[in-house]
Motif scaffolding. Sequence first.
Motif, short mmCIF file in Angstrom:
data_model
loop_
_atom_site.label_atom_id
_atom_site.label_comp_id
_atom_site.label_asym_id
_atom_site.label_seq_id
_atom_site.Cartn_x
_atom_site.Cartn_y
_atom_site.Cartn_z
N ARG A 43 0.82 -1.21 0.00
CA ARG A 43 0.00 0.00 0.00
C ARG A 43 0.85 1.26 0.00
N GLY A 44 2.10 1.15 -0.48
CA GLY A 44 2.92 2.33 -0.74
C GLY A 44 3.47 3.04 0.47
N PHE A 45 3.53 2.37 1.61
CA PHE A 45 4.01 3.02 2.82
C PHE A 45 5.46 3.50 2.65
N HIS A 46 6.29 2.68 1.99
CA HIS A 46 7.71 3.05 1.81
C HIS A 46 7.84 4.27 0.90
N VAL A 47 7.00 4.36 -0.12
CA VAL A 47 7.04 5.51 -1.03
C VAL A 47 6.63 6.78 -0.28
N PHE A 48 5.57 6.67 0.48
CA PHE A 48 5.09 7.84 1.23
C PHE A 48 6.15 8.31 2.23
N MET A 49 6.71 7.38 2.99
CA MET A 49 7.66 7.77 4.03
C MET A 49 8.91 8.41 3.44
N ARG A 50 9.39 7.90 2.33
CA ARG A 50 10.63 8.43 1.75
C ARG A 50 10.46 9.84 1.20
N ASN A 51 9.23 10.24 1.01
CA ASN A 51 8.98 11.59 0.50
C ASN A 51 8.42 12.54 1.55
N LEU A 52 8.39 12.07 2.80
CA LEU A 52 7.96 12.93 3.90
C LEU A 52 8.83 14.17 4.08
N PRO A 53 10.16 14.07 4.02
CA PRO A 53 10.97 15.27 4.24
C PRO A 53 10.61 16.40 3.28
N GLU A 54 10.50 16.10 1.99
CA GLU A 54 10.15 17.14 1.03
C GLU A 54 8.71 17.62 1.23
N LEU A 55 7.83 16.71 1.56
CA LEU A 55 6.43 17.08 1.77
C LEU A 55 6.30 18.03 2.96
N LEU A 56 6.99 17.72 4.05
CA LEU A 56 6.93 18.59 5.23
C LEU A 56 7.60 19.94 4.96
N ALA A 57 8.65 19.94 4.14
CA ALA A 57 9.32 21.19 3.80
C ALA A 57 8.41 22.07 2.95
N ARG A 58 7.69 21.46 2.01
CA ARG A 58 6.79 22.21 1.13
C ARG A 58 5.55 22.69 1.87
N ARG A 59 5.12 21.95 2.88
CA ARG A 59 3.89 22.27 3.63
C ARG A 59 4.25 22.47 5.09
N PRO A 60 4.82 23.62 5.46
CA PRO A 60 5.37 23.82 6.81
C PRO A 60 4.32 23.84 7.91
N ALA B 49 -3.83 9.77 -5.47
CA ALA B 49 -3.75 8.31 -5.49
C ALA B 49 -2.80 7.83 -6.57
N SER B 50 -2.36 6.59 -6.41
CA SER B 50 -1.48 5.99 -7.42
C SER B 50 -2.27 5.65 -8.67
N THR C 218 -7.16 17.64 4.36
CA THR C 218 -6.87 18.58 3.28
C THR C 218 -6.44 17.82 2.04
N ALA C 219 -5.71 16.73 2.26
CA ALA C 219 -5.32 15.82 1.17
C ALA C 219 -5.21 14.43 1.74
N HIS C 220 -5.85 13.47 1.07
CA HIS C 220 -5.75 12.07 1.48
C HIS C 220 -4.93 11.31 0.44
N VAL C 221 -3.91 10.60 0.90
CA VAL C 221 -3.02 9.88 0.00
C VAL C 221 -3.35 8.39 0.04
N TYR C 222 -3.58 7.81 -1.15
CA TYR C 222 -3.83 6.38 -1.25
C TYR C 222 -2.93 5.80 -2.34
N LEU C 223 -2.02 4.92 -1.93
CA LEU C 223 -1.11 4.27 -2.87
C LEU C 223 -1.31 2.76 -2.78
N THR C 224 -1.22 2.08 -3.90
CA THR C 224 -1.34 0.63 -3.89
C THR C 224 -0.68 0.00 -5.09
N TYR C 225 -0.11 -1.17 -4.89
CA TYR C 225 0.25 -2.02 -6.01
C TYR C 225 -1.03 -2.32 -6.80
N PRO C 226 -0.92 -2.84 -8.03
CA PRO C 226 -2.11 -3.37 -8.72
C PRO C 226 -2.62 -4.58 -7.93
#
Length: 428
Positions: A229-246, A336-337, A309-317
């Motif tokens: 369910r894309g947890f690794h993708v979401f977590m690896r982009n947290l630093p940039e996401l938090l920087a963009r949305r302070p 979403a993916s 404000t934004a809901h993220v949903y990621l998944t393999y097929p």
Amino acid sequence: MKVLFFHQNFPGQFLHLAPALARAGHDVYALSSRLDESRVWKGVQILSYRWEEPSDQRHHPWLTTLNRATHRGETCLRAAMSLKKRGVEPDVVIAHSGWGEALFLREVWPDARFGIFSELYYQSEGADIGFDPEFPGRDALADGGRLMLRNLSGRLQLEQADAGITPTQWQADSHPPELRRKISVIHEGINTQAVTPDPDAVFEVDGAPRLTAGDEVISFINRNLEPYRGFHVFMRNLPELLARRPKARVVLIGGEGVSYGSAPKEGGSWKDVMLAEMGHRLTEADWARVHFVGKVPYDSFVALMQIATAHVYLTYPFVLSWSLLEAMSAGAPIVASDTAPVREVLRDRHSALLVDFFDGAGLVDRVDEVCSDPALRARLGAAARKHVVENYDLETVCLPRQFGWFEALAAGKPFTGWSPESEAAAHG
């Protein structure tokens, strides 16, 4: 009419259909290994059967799933024989094929009509297997043979069945043609009258601050936090996401077990793995805006969808999560993916913003875009809710279709749709 459900974790996908059949006057039973003792739930007589994992057996590793299914199938065969001795003669048997429970039931009730919930036919290409190059599996060369045997239990159950049912077109189309012709595409349904937009909702759980629609909230929800369910993708982009949305708060709902795929080779949970990987990339102030709240009550889950404000949903097929459709019903603005079967329920720039599963920079861009544009959020959320109400509403669409499918199954006829009679029966 006597109806018997088999589902090791009942009610599962039969959450709405089984009690609706009971309300309509049918004698409804269910066998499950979830409970220690029998009880009545919403008019359904739930009977327990005891199940223990097979152990100390030598078999080829590709046979693990089939071996487990055979054991459970035998257990359910013996439970069914016991029921038969007590005079239980179902007219219709409905079972989930995932654990082998219906493998041998024809031996007990050869004249019953059998319906099978067939969730997915695993494939070595074009679905979850091999999708993520980071987790290629133990032996990619052997996937075809391994999956052939993994599918065998489900295949045998569906071959014996009179009809099948599955929630999405993509899941149905994963089956080979000779099985696909038996399957009707009918979702379990979303209670869109209970899950609605609510600008006054409040999210309050331990481990997170009190949050409202006036806060900037980015939500991420899985049954368990894991790569499927894309947890690794979401977590690896947290630093940039938090920087963009302070000013954003990030709330993650989900357990630390494994629903799909494998546990980390190094032990522990995927949350542990990602926290260890990301720890040095986030400051203490960053972590103060990230809230892991574990599994929460359903009302709290809905409240988070209502204020997001934004809901993220990621998944393999892979199998589509109920939580995505519930987020749509709540009017959440979704990123979403761009994977199957997400594309069945969401359209890019119409009801969500879609992004390649592996495109972390694109994910951040789209979340940032949604958080920056109130008009876009309102438009996406309204379109998503409209689609769910029109196509996946429990009371007006899905439950009447399930009843139509059941009536066709019981009568030995092909399912062609639902009638006013089946809609009336669905509502008791």
